[in-house]
Design a protein around this motif. Structure first.
Motif, PDB file in Angstrom:
ATOM      1  N   ALA A 122      40.106  38.615  50.478  1.00  0.00           N
ATOM      2  CA  ALA A 122      39.214  37.433  51.711  1.00  0.00           C
ATOM      3  C   ALA A 122      40.709  36.830  51.524  1.00  0.00           C
ATOM      4  N   SER A 123      40.870  35.659  52.199  1.00  0.00           N
ATOM      5  CA  SER A 123      41.807  35.168  53.165  1.00  0.00           C
ATOM      6  C   SER A 123      41.341  33.682  53.141  1.00  0.00           C
ATOM      7  N   ASN A 124      42.020  32.492  53.227  1.00  0.00           N
ATOM      8  CA  ASN A 124      42.077  31.354  53.488  1.00  0.00           C
ATOM      9  C   ASN A 124      42.978  30.722  54.262  1.00  0.00           C
ATOM     10  N   LEU A 153      45.380  33.239  35.832  1.00  0.00           N
ATOM     11  CA  LEU A 153      45.103  34.345  34.611  1.00  0.00           C
ATOM     12  C   LEU A 153      43.535  32.803  34.586  1.00  0.00           C
ATOM     13  N   ALA A 154      44.191  32.262  34.966  1.00  0.00           N
ATOM     14  CA  ALA A 154      42.773  30.800  34.769  1.00  0.00           C
ATOM     15  C   ALA A 154      41.551  31.078  35.356  1.00  0.00           C
ATOM     16  N   LEU A 155      41.453  31.577  36.297  1.00  0.00           N
ATOM     17  CA  LEU A 155      40.398  32.363  36.617  1.00  0.00           C
ATOM     18  C   LEU A 155      40.030  33.962  36.312  1.00  0.00           C
ATOM     19  N   GLU A 156      40.352  34.711  35.246  1.00  0.00           N
ATOM     20  CA  GLU A 156      39.758  35.827  34.426  1.00  0.00           C
ATOM     21  C   GLU A 156      38.441  35.371  34.770  1.00  0.00           C
ATOM     22  N   ASP A 157      37.900  34.405  33.791  1.00  0.00           N
ATOM     23  CA  ASP A 157      37.058  34.571  32.985  1.00  0.00           C
ATOM     24  C   ASP A 157      35.638  33.978  34.546  1.00  0.00           C
ATOM     25  N   VAL A 158      36.238  33.481  35.819  1.00  0.00           N
ATOM     26  CA  VAL A 158      35.734  33.607  36.805  1.00  0.00           C
ATOM     27  C   VAL A 158      34.667  35.412  37.785  1.00  0.00           C
ATOM     28  N   ILE A 159      36.021  35.584  37.486  1.00  0.00           N
ATOM     29  CA  ILE A 159      36.099  37.630  37.325  1.00  0.00           C
ATOM     30  C   ILE A 159      34.999  37.541  36.403  1.00  0.00           C
ATOM     31  N   ASP A 185      41.744  25.052  41.722  1.00  0.00           N
ATOM     32  CA  ASP A 185      40.027  24.592  41.961  1.00  0.00           C
ATOM     33  C   ASP A 185      40.121  25.553  43.349  1.00  0.00           C
ATOM     34  N   ALA A 186      41.318  24.988  44.667  1.00  0.00           N
ATOM     35  CA  ALA A 186      41.409  25.549  45.650  1.00  0.00           C
ATOM     36  C   ALA A 186      41.556  27.149  45.785  1.00  0.00           C
ATOM     37  N   CYS A 187      41.945  27.894  45.067  1.00  0.00           N
ATOM     38  CA  CYS A 187      41.851  29.528  45.165  1.00  0.00           C
ATOM     39  C   CYS A 187      40.700  29.755  44.870  1.00  0.00           C
ATOM     40  N   ARG A 188      40.004  29.177  43.717  1.00  0.00           N
ATOM     41  CA  ARG A 188      38.506  29.964  43.191  1.00  0.00           C
ATOM     42  C   ARG A 188      37.671  30.239  44.835  1.00  0.00           C
ATOM     43  N   PRO A 189      36.976  29.431  45.668  1.00  0.00           N
ATOM     44  CA  PRO A 189      36.233  30.056  46.701  1.00  0.00           C
ATOM     45  C   PRO A 189      37.425  31.919  46.763  1.00  0.00           C
ATOM     46  N   SER A 229      36.220  37.564  46.956  1.00  0.00           N
ATOM     47  CA  SER A 229      36.677  38.613  47.526  1.00  0.00           C
ATOM     48  C   SER A 229      35.863  40.228  46.040  1.00  0.00           C
ATOM     49  N   LEU A 230      35.861  39.273  44.794  1.00  0.00           N
ATOM     50  CA  LEU A 230      35.038  39.629  43.968  1.00  0.00           C
ATOM     51  C   LEU A 230      33.733  40.223  44.684  1.00  0.00           C
TER      52      LEU A 230
END
Length: 291
Positions: free
Chosen positions: A9-11, A39-45, A124-128, A133-134
């Protein structure tokens, strides 16, 4: 289950690719590799995967490509720079021209006070982008695992049919085994009475024979095993996670089979029991692949 899935995915400024590979395992184990800055987005994954997958050892590879280069953050450690300047000034006072040190001179000697840092990531901007992608990667993984699940289901249904045949062949031996056992028991009791020079009471003899014969009757185990086969087929028709249910069911099937084998003491039944245990073990191996 085994499987593979990938999604990108890309923005416009950031491109995120997530690849997932899974192998069979009784419980869910996640091994996530991703750039340190995110790494802050690891929990999201991790949470996204756990919402979809329940079993398997899953390796996750996250690749991030910055489509627009961001300027690094630069700052000066003024305390360190002042210390360097002071050291150069003292050296000039003692040994050289006593002129004040210049910045170019300090830079030529030491630049540890000049600190360049990577730009701060806007999580926050990277999360979507990560979530999209996931989602794509999980779709690919799920499609592959579902295809494998259909093949496993076909194999299990075939083995269930084989087990039904075996349990019916065992059930057909019940009356023969009971008659043989009762006859052996009757002869043994009569022989004991003959050695004791007494005559057995016929009613008492029949009662004892019936009591002991009941101990080798495996009717209840046959009934329960038939029920387990029906349950097995029913579970395979469900769309929810049934792996743990099947685990328990296979344990019960194995227990009933062992009991039948210990009660029967019949060569034909023993052979059928061995075949049953072989089918159960094959099913147990396959069940480890089912969520």
């Amino acid at each position: 289950m085994t499987g593979f899935g990938a999604g990108t995915a890309s923005n416009g400024t950031l491109s995120v690719t997530i690849e997932m590979r899974s192998v069979n395992q009784r419980f869910l184990e996640l091994n996530i590799r991703m750039p340190h800055a995110y790494l802050a987005l690891e929990d999201v994954i991790r949470k996204g995967i756990k919402d979809v997958l329940l079993r398997g050892k899953v390796d996750v590879f996250v690749t991030v490509q910055e489509l627009e280069t961001q300027a690094p953050q630069v700052r000066i450690d003024y305390a360190a720079l002042a210390a360097c300047r002071q050291a150069v000034a003292e050296a000039k006072d003692k040994l050289f021209d006593h002129e004040p040190p210049r910045l170019s001179e300090i830079i030529s000697l030491n630049s540890d006070w000049f600190i360049q840092e990577q730009p701060v990531v806007d999580i926050d901007a990277c999360r979507p982008i990560f979530e999209e992608s996931l989602h794509k990667a999980l779709e690919g993984m799920t499609a592959m695992r579902e295809a494998e699940g259909k093949q496993i289901s076909i194999d299990l249904l075939r083995r269930a049919a084989k087990m039904s045949e075996l349990i019916e062949s065992i059930a057909s031996r019940r009356d023969i085994i009971l008659r043989q056992y009762e006859e052996r028991l009757r002869r043994r009791i009569v022989s004991l009475f003959e050695k004791a020079s007494s005559v057995p009471d016929q009613d008492r003899l029949l009662e004892e024979v019936a009591i002991y014969a009941d101990k080798v009757d495996f009717t209840e185990e046959i009934v329960r095993f038939r029920s387990h086969v029906v349950q097995l087929k029913g579970f395979l028709e469900e769309h929810d996670a049934v792996g743990r249910k099947l685990d328990f069911l296979i344990q019960e099937m194995n227990r009933e089979t062992n009991t039948i084998g210990s009660k029967a003491q019949d060569l034909a039944v023993t052979e059928a029991v061995l075949q049953l245990k072989n089918e159960i073990e094959k099913i147990r191996e396959q069940v480890q692949n089912i969520e």
